[in-house]
Write a protein that holds these residues in place. Structure first.
Motif, PDB file in Angstrom:
ATOM      1  N   ASN A 183      35.060 -43.352  40.961  1.00  7.32           N
ATOM      2  CA  ASN A 183      35.331 -41.979  41.407  1.00  7.32           C
ATOM      3  C   ASN A 183      34.289 -41.425  42.372  1.00  7.32           C
ATOM      4  O   ASN A 183      34.605 -40.562  43.195  1.00  7.32           O
ATOM      5  CB  ASN A 183      35.432 -41.036  40.198  1.00  7.32           C
ATOM      6  CG  ASN A 183      36.680 -41.307  39.366  1.00  7.32           C
ATOM      7  OD1 ASN A 183      37.697 -41.738  39.898  1.00  7.32           O
ATOM      8  ND2 ASN A 183      36.596 -41.074  38.063  1.00  7.32           N
ATOM      9  N   PHE A 184      33.049 -41.898  42.270  1.00  9.49           N
ATOM     10  CA  PHE A 184      31.975 -41.238  43.016  1.00  9.49           C
ATOM     11  C   PHE A 184      31.273 -42.119  44.047  1.00  9.49           C
ATOM     12  O   PHE A 184      30.553 -41.604  44.893  1.00  9.49           O
ATOM     13  CB  PHE A 184      30.922 -40.677  42.041  1.00  9.49           C
ATOM     14  CG  PHE A 184      31.428 -39.566  41.179  1.00  9.49           C
ATOM     15  CD1 PHE A 184      31.566 -38.269  41.675  1.00  9.49           C
ATOM     16  CD2 PHE A 184      31.807 -39.804  39.863  1.00  9.49           C
ATOM     17  CE1 PHE A 184      32.050 -37.243  40.880  1.00  9.49           C
ATOM     18  CE2 PHE A 184      32.294 -38.785  39.061  1.00  9.49           C
ATOM     19  CZ  PHE A 184      32.422 -37.499  39.573  1.00  9.49           C
ATOM     20  N   PRO A 187      31.480 -44.654  47.260  1.00  3.97           N
ATOM     21  CA  PRO A 187      32.368 -45.203  48.299  1.00  3.97           C
ATOM     22  C   PRO A 187      32.384 -46.729  48.274  1.00  3.97           C
ATOM     23  O   PRO A 187      31.380 -47.361  47.954  1.00  3.97           O
ATOM     24  CB  PRO A 187      31.746 -44.696  49.617  1.00  3.97           C
ATOM     25  CG  PRO A 187      30.605 -43.830  49.265  1.00  3.97           C
ATOM     26  CD  PRO A 187      30.348 -43.914  47.812  1.00  3.97           C
ATOM     27  N   LEU A 188      33.519 -47.312  48.604  1.00  4.54           N
ATOM     28  CA  LEU A 188      33.737 -48.758  48.693  1.00  4.54           C
ATOM     29  C   LEU A 188      33.659 -49.471  47.345  1.00  4.54           C
ATOM     30  O   LEU A 188      33.592 -50.704  47.287  1.00  4.54           O
ATOM     31  CB  LEU A 188      32.729 -49.415  49.666  1.00  4.54           C
ATOM     32  CG  LEU A 188      32.657 -48.828  51.089  1.00  4.54           C
ATOM     33  CD1 LEU A 188      31.613 -49.562  51.903  1.00  4.54           C
ATOM     34  CD2 LEU A 188      34.011 -48.905  51.766  1.00  4.54           C
ATOM     35  N   ALA A 189      33.690 -48.699  46.230  1.00  4.81           N
ATOM     36  CA  ALA A 189      33.594 -49.320  44.905  1.00  4.81           C
ATOM     37  C   ALA A 189      34.769 -50.252  44.642  1.00  4.81           C
ATOM     38  O   ALA A 189      34.617 -51.312  44.028  1.00  4.81           O
ATOM     39  CB  ALA A 189      33.519 -48.252  43.822  1.00  4.81           C
ATOM     40  N   SER A 190      35.956 -49.889  45.133  1.00  3.24           N
ATOM     41  CA  SER A 190      37.136 -50.719  44.890  1.00  3.24           C
ATOM     42  C   SER A 190      37.036 -52.071  45.585  1.00  3.24           C
ATOM     43  O   SER A 190      37.725 -53.025  45.215  1.00  3.24           O
ATOM     44  CB  SER A 190      38.401 -49.996  45.359  1.00  3.24           C
ATOM     45  OG  SER A 190      38.333 -49.740  46.754  1.00  3.24           O
ATOM     46  N   SER A 240      33.417 -46.043  30.775  1.00  2.00           N
ATOM     47  CA  SER A 240      32.921 -44.759  31.283  1.00  2.00           C
ATOM     48  C   SER A 240      32.095 -44.953  32.552  1.00  2.00           C
ATOM     49  O   SER A 240      32.204 -44.177  33.513  1.00  2.00           O
ATOM     50  CB  SER A 240      32.100 -44.036  30.215  1.00  2.00           C
ATOM     51  OG  SER A 240      30.974 -44.815  29.838  1.00  2.00           O
ATOM     52  N   LEU A 241      31.277 -46.022  32.574  1.00  4.00           N
ATOM     53  CA  LEU A 241      30.507 -46.324  33.790  1.00  4.00           C
ATOM     54  C   LEU A 241      31.430 -46.743  34.932  1.00  4.00           C
ATOM     55  O   LEU A 241      31.219 -46.359  36.088  1.00  4.00           O
ATOM     56  CB  LEU A 241      29.499 -47.437  33.518  1.00  4.00           C
ATOM     57  CG  LEU A 241      28.286 -47.091  32.657  1.00  4.00           C
ATOM     58  CD1 LEU A 241      27.357 -48.299  32.535  1.00  4.00           C
ATOM     59  CD2 LEU A 241      27.508 -45.912  33.231  1.00  4.00           C
ATOM     60  N   GLY A 242      32.470 -47.516  34.593  1.00  2.31           N
ATOM     61  CA  GLY A 242      33.430 -47.932  35.616  1.00  2.31           C
ATOM     62  C   GLY A 242      34.166 -46.765  36.233  1.00  2.31           C
ATOM     63  O   GLY A 242      34.403 -46.736  37.452  1.00  2.31           O
ATOM     64  N   ALA A 243      34.524 -45.780  35.413  1.00  2.39           N
ATOM     65  CA  ALA A 243      35.214 -44.588  35.929  1.00  2.39           C
ATOM     66  C   ALA A 243      34.306 -43.815  36.879  1.00  2.39           C
ATOM     67  O   ALA A 243      34.749 -43.359  37.951  1.00  2.39           O
ATOM     68  CB  ALA A 243      35.650 -43.700  34.760  1.00  2.39           C
ATOM     69  N   PHE A 244      33.045 -43.672  36.502  1.00  2.00           N
ATOM     70  CA  PHE A 244      32.077 -42.985  37.381  1.00  2.00           C
ATOM     71  C   PHE A 244      31.941 -43.735  38.699  1.00  2.00           C
ATOM     72  O   PHE A 244      31.945 -43.138  39.784  1.00  2.00           O
ATOM     73  CB  PHE A 244      30.719 -42.888  36.681  1.00  2.00           C
ATOM     74  CG  PHE A 244      29.610 -42.404  37.581  1.00  2.00           C
ATOM     75  CD1 PHE A 244      29.438 -41.044  37.818  1.00  2.00           C
ATOM     76  CD2 PHE A 244      28.755 -43.305  38.216  1.00  2.00           C
ATOM     77  CE1 PHE A 244      28.417 -40.593  38.662  1.00  2.00           C
ATOM     78  CE2 PHE A 244      27.747 -42.870  39.053  1.00  2.00           C
ATOM     79  CZ  PHE A 244      27.572 -41.505  39.274  1.00  2.00           C
TER      80      PHE A 244
END
Length: 464
Positions: free
Chosen positions: A422-423, A425-428, A415-419
């Protein structure tokens, strides 16, 4: 009050600069610095140059900035870097940094890497656990003896152990360049490095722990340079900057060679589980059975130099902030704790260190950059506070995502990973902390520079 005049008013000689640079090199270049660049070369293949540039940012530029941060702020350790945020934050940051690069992860790795890569292949499989127990006991016993007398540290590292290591390492490079295993530019590229090789190399640089180590080694470096008579903050900082630049330039060149060497191995070997296995294959290819003995000596020497720096820095900083316990007692504590942790084995140490690095590195990078730039805003605590507060949430999310599957793939972790994806920038790319940190810094700088203006207007209106 700082002394206004050096005990030694004369400029340092080239030989003295070389010894300080050699000491810095020895402090930084340890277990991870040898195995992670080779592994990166294998993962990046033909994209080794791009990935290598990313790696050099976090493994060379950032540690150099950490040394500059120490000299710019006239700090004597990691505590001083966090001091603008208050005593409790500085103390907590210091303890976390030292535990991470010290007895929990970094220091034990200095013993497990040379054993796993250099010594274990020469032992029967049934001797693995007993061999590690004996090797790590001798290893940390030696580190304790070398660092027992603080004045010995620069002589032992800069003049004895480091030149031996360099001689062994360059003999391997010579063989590698004389008879390459293959053409690095034509090797296969793993999936993660096909489109984001620079950023993956950037994240791989975290594993060296050198930005954190640079902050922690500050007290060791400052103490050593004071022994040369450069006792004022200004001249001490100047020597630190020059010696740091020389040392990190040399490390950068060695990294480039190791990454290239790793990429060339793909012509004859598969991508290995870690760079230690790959380095073992390289040396064995060129030197046969004798390669194992050379490898064991090579890695043991370089890891011992780093272990000495780590345990000494731990003991010096903890004795300074918890003075009821002596330097020698703290030294014994960290050596014994590192010995215990080392016997869990290399794989477990690496798997559990990654989450802590993902959490601490964003804070370290923010504090290092702010420290280097601090003369511009007079180390205003507001700038530090907003930058660090905005960094906290993404750093925590990066830590959770890096935990082993039992945590990262749990309902909570997913659930934390999805947040995060999705929200932020540059998380990927693993850089989701960057934009919030910049926003925090901008707000902090705005508050710093606008405060006098607003105060002036308030004063004018009250006078009217």
């Amino acid at each position: 009050m700082h002394n206004t005049q050096d005990l030694n008013p004369n400029p340092l000689t080239k030989k003295q600069y070389f010894v300080v640079s050699s000491m810095l090199f020895a402090l930084f270049f340890g277990a991870g610095n040898l195995i992670f660049p080779i592994h990166l070369g294998q993962l990046a293949g033909a994209h080794w140059v791009t990935a290598g540039l990313g790696f050099l940012v976090t493994a060379v530029l950032l540690p150099l900035l950490s040394v500059l941060a120490i000299s710019t702020t006239h700090s004597q350790g990691v505590y001083d870097i966090g001091a603008p945020l208050g005593r409790y934050f500085a103390l907590a940051f210091m303890v976390l940094i030292h535990l991470t690069i010290g007895p929990l992860f970094g220091t034990p790795r200095t013993a497990t890497v040379p054993f796993t890569v250099g010594v274990q292949p020469m032992l029967p499989s049934s001797w693995a656990h007993g061999g590690l127990l004996l090797f790590s006991a001798l290893f940390f016993g030696t580190a304790f003896l070398i660092s027992y007398k603080q004045s010995n540290i620069m002589d032992m590292l800069g003049r004895v152990l480091n030149p031996v290591f360099l001689l062994l390492l360059f003999s391997v490079f010579f063989l590698g360049f004389l008879h390459p295993l293959g053409a690095a530019g034509s090797q296969a590229v793993t999936a993660d490095y096909q489109s984001a090789s620079f950023f993956n190399g950037f994240l791989q640089g975290y594993n060296t722990m050198d930005a954190l180590a640079g902050l922690a080694f500050g007290v060791t470096v400052v103490t050593a340079i004071k022994q040369l008579g450069k006792t004022t903050p200004r001249s001490n900082g100047k020597v630190t900057m020059k010696a740091g630049f020389l040392a990190m330039t040399m490390i950068g060149l060695i990294y480039a060679a190791l990454i290239w060497l790793g990429a060339t191995t793909l012509s004859q070997f598969k991508v290995s589980a870690d760079g230690g296995v790959a380095f073992n294959q390289i040396v064995t290819h060129y030197l046969g059975g004798a390669g194992h003995a050379l490898l064991a000596v090579l890695i043991t020497v370089t890891c011992l130099t780093t272990a000495v720096g780590l345990v000494a820095a731990f003991a010096q900083d903890f004795q300074k902030h918890f003075p009821k316990v002596s330097y020698h007692t703290w030294l014994a504590v960290t050596c014994f704790a590192s010995f215990l942790t080392a016997n869990f084995g290399l794989d477990k140490i690496i798997s559990w260190s990654t989450p802590m690095l993902m959490f601490l590195y964003p804070f370290a990078m923010v504090l290092i950059v702010l420290s280097v730039a601090s003369p511009l805003f007079k180390r205003d605590p507001v700038v530090y506070l907003l930058s660090v507060v905005f960094t906290t949430v993404p750093a925590f999310l990066d830590m959770v995502a890096a935990f082993p599957p039992v945590v990262s793939q749990s309902t909570f972790g997913q659930s934390l990973g999805a947040f995060q994806q999705n929200f932020l920038p540059l998380a990927s790319l693993g850089l989701d902390w960057l934009v919030p940190a910049v926003v925090g810094a901008i707000l902090g700088l705005a508050a710093h520079f606008l405060r006098p203006v607003l105060a002036g207007r308030t004063s004018t209106s009250s006078n009217q």
